[in-house]
Design an enzyme around this catalytic site. Sequence first.
Site, PDB file in Angstrom:
ATOM      1  N   ARG A 131     -39.484  45.746 -45.087  1.00 23.94           N
ATOM      2  CA  ARG A 131     -38.255  46.487 -44.799  1.00 23.94           C
ATOM      3  C   ARG A 131     -37.656  45.898 -43.519  1.00 23.94           C
ATOM      4  NH1 ARG A 131     -38.629  52.982 -43.919  1.00 23.94           N
ATOM      5  NH2 ARG A 131     -39.782  52.359 -42.060  1.00 23.94           N
ATOM      6  N   PHE A 178     -44.895  59.809 -31.615  1.00 27.24           N
ATOM      7  CA  PHE A 178     -45.187  58.699 -32.525  1.00 27.24           C
ATOM      8  C   PHE A 178     -44.734  59.157 -33.928  1.00 27.24           C
ATOM      9  CE2 PHE A 178     -46.637  55.213 -29.974  1.00 27.24           C
ATOM     10  CZ  PHE A 178     -46.543  55.813 -28.732  1.00 27.24           C
ATOM     11  N   ASN A 179     -45.542  59.141 -34.952  1.00 26.34           N
ATOM     12  CA  ASN A 179     -44.998  59.478 -36.287  1.00 26.34           C
ATOM     13  C   ASN A 179     -45.446  60.866 -36.737  1.00 26.34           C
ATOM     14  OD1 ASN A 179     -44.704  56.518 -36.065  1.00 26.34           O
ATOM     15  ND2 ASN A 179     -43.958  56.700 -38.153  1.00 26.34           N
ATOM     16  N   TYR A 219     -29.456  55.323 -33.930  1.00 25.72           N
ATOM     17  CA  TYR A 219     -30.348  56.465 -33.682  1.00 25.72           C
ATOM     18  C   TYR A 219     -31.274  56.161 -32.493  1.00 25.72           C
ATOM     19  CZ  TYR A 219     -34.402  59.471 -33.959  1.00 25.72           C
ATOM     20  OH  TYR A 219     -35.427  60.323 -33.625  1.00 25.72           O
ATOM     21  N   LYS A 221     -31.720  57.827 -28.398  1.00 24.12           N
ATOM     22  CA  LYS A 221     -32.921  58.296 -27.687  1.00 24.12           C
ATOM     23  C   LYS A 221     -33.053  57.576 -26.337  1.00 24.12           C
ATOM     24  CE  LYS A 221     -34.185  61.290 -30.724  1.00 24.12           C
ATOM     25  NZ  LYS A 221     -33.868  62.701 -30.470  1.00 24.12           N
ATOM     26  N   ASP A 247     -23.233  75.418 -33.366  1.00 20.43           N
ATOM     27  CA  ASP A 247     -23.151  73.964 -33.291  1.00 20.43           C
ATOM     28  C   ASP A 247     -23.067  73.581 -31.812  1.00 20.43           C
ATOM     29  OD1 ASP A 247     -22.653  71.292 -33.382  1.00 20.43           O
ATOM     30  OD2 ASP A 247     -21.002  71.411 -34.828  1.00 20.43           O
ATOM     31  N   SER A 270     -38.820  59.427 -28.673  1.00 20.50           N
ATOM     32  CA  SER A 270     -39.497  58.773 -29.791  1.00 20.50           C
ATOM     33  C   SER A 270     -40.127  57.471 -29.331  1.00 20.50           C
ATOM     34  CB  SER A 270     -38.444  58.490 -30.867  1.00 20.50           C
ATOM     35  OG  SER A 270     -38.937  57.617 -31.837  1.00 20.50           O
TER      36      SER A 270
END
Length: 342
Positions: free
Chosen positions: A296, A179-180, A150, A154, A59, A125
């Site tokens: 969303r 990207f995705n 989140y 980044k 960890d 990201s």
Amino acid sequence: MNKILVTGGTGYIGSHTVVELFNAGYTPVIVDNLSNSNIKILDQIERIIGVRPEFHQLDLCDENKTREFVRSQSGITGVIHFAASKAVGESVADPLKYYHNNFFSLLNLLNSYRDTPVNFVFSSSCTVYGEPDTLPVTESAPVKKATSPYGNTKQIAEEILSETALAYNNYNIIALRYFNPVGAHDTALIGELPNGVPQNLLPFITQTAIGKREKLTVFGNDYDTPDGSCIRDYIHVVDLAKAHVAAINLLEKGNPNGRYDVFNIGTGNGYSVIEAISAFEKAAGQKLNYTFGPRREGDIIKVWGDVTKSSKELNWTAQLGIDEMMASAWAWEKYLKDNPIL
Ligand code: NAD
Ligand code: WQD
């Protein structure tokens, strides 16, 4: 050949990068605490490359153990730091988990290399761009205020890394703004293992097609886009993995841009949700059960990357298109059905 430490190396992008590092002649060394991955991924990697990579369960939030681990290793010239918590919705519900895991792991790792020259590649990201003012978005576009803890991890991590590279001369750092990421290895032996109900589009599509979910809801079809659904720059995970090898190669040669740099990692093409569904239906040879639902909250309407800089300076471009992304994601979902052990 040089050893590269891959944190989060049993995870989705990490496991594909371990394979590509090996293919490029590097020796990957994995650390992972298995909080969001399965140790059996090591067997799968071994089946692909014919060698079991060195693995350490650790960890990275444990400062002493991280320092001891780094001291115990010799010959590591580069670190690719994937280990982080990554679910946007969970980060809103439990921000302290995200700030704790994503910052302590990063800081412990950086501090452990404080006295050693190290090439460091960080998973950032396109979330840092928010809703871009200009498309395709370039690396020099402004970073917009994050809409989730989140995303904030980044953005702040990028600041930590650029200030670290400026202040100390032993770190050479590249942040890759993905990207995705979608798809899976062409052997279908490794791929994405979503935890619970998938929040991301592709695993939701494949789980619907295999019968694990009843139907996909398209979040909004009244946006200001040609077909009304949101647009993303989907990138095949194997291409993304190769971008990490390219980043390590550039750092090993010495990056003429200096000790901190950022690159967009996408294809440069945007696909709408409806186009992605059509591409999936074509690749899978079956219709998908889907319906249109409300937007969303917080969704970016359209984003795709300008990949000129990564093409010229990283000497990397995506080779695989939407058809390969969909076909490989589908092959992986079918593999999982036949091999539930994973
Ligand atoms: P993943 O969850 O599959 O992999 C992350 C791995 O890190 C897991 O194996 C997990 O067990 C491990 N890990 C987490 N915390 C750890 C800790 N404290 N110590 C040791 N190991 C730890 O995620 P992924 O999709 O492969 O993402 C990898 C990186 O890329 C993450 O930093 C993520 O934020 C970033 N990223 C992902 C996406 C995406 O859509 N998948 C997009 C942009 C950026
Ligand atoms: C893609 C498109 C949805 C699910 C998230 C994170 C981002 C980044 C990648 C790491 C959107 C639509 C989705 C569904 C749908 N991760 N969709 N029905 O929104 O680009 O980004 O993952 O850094 O930070 O926010 O990806 O896969 O969630 O959605 O219609 O059931 O699919 O609205 O348009 P996104 P996604």
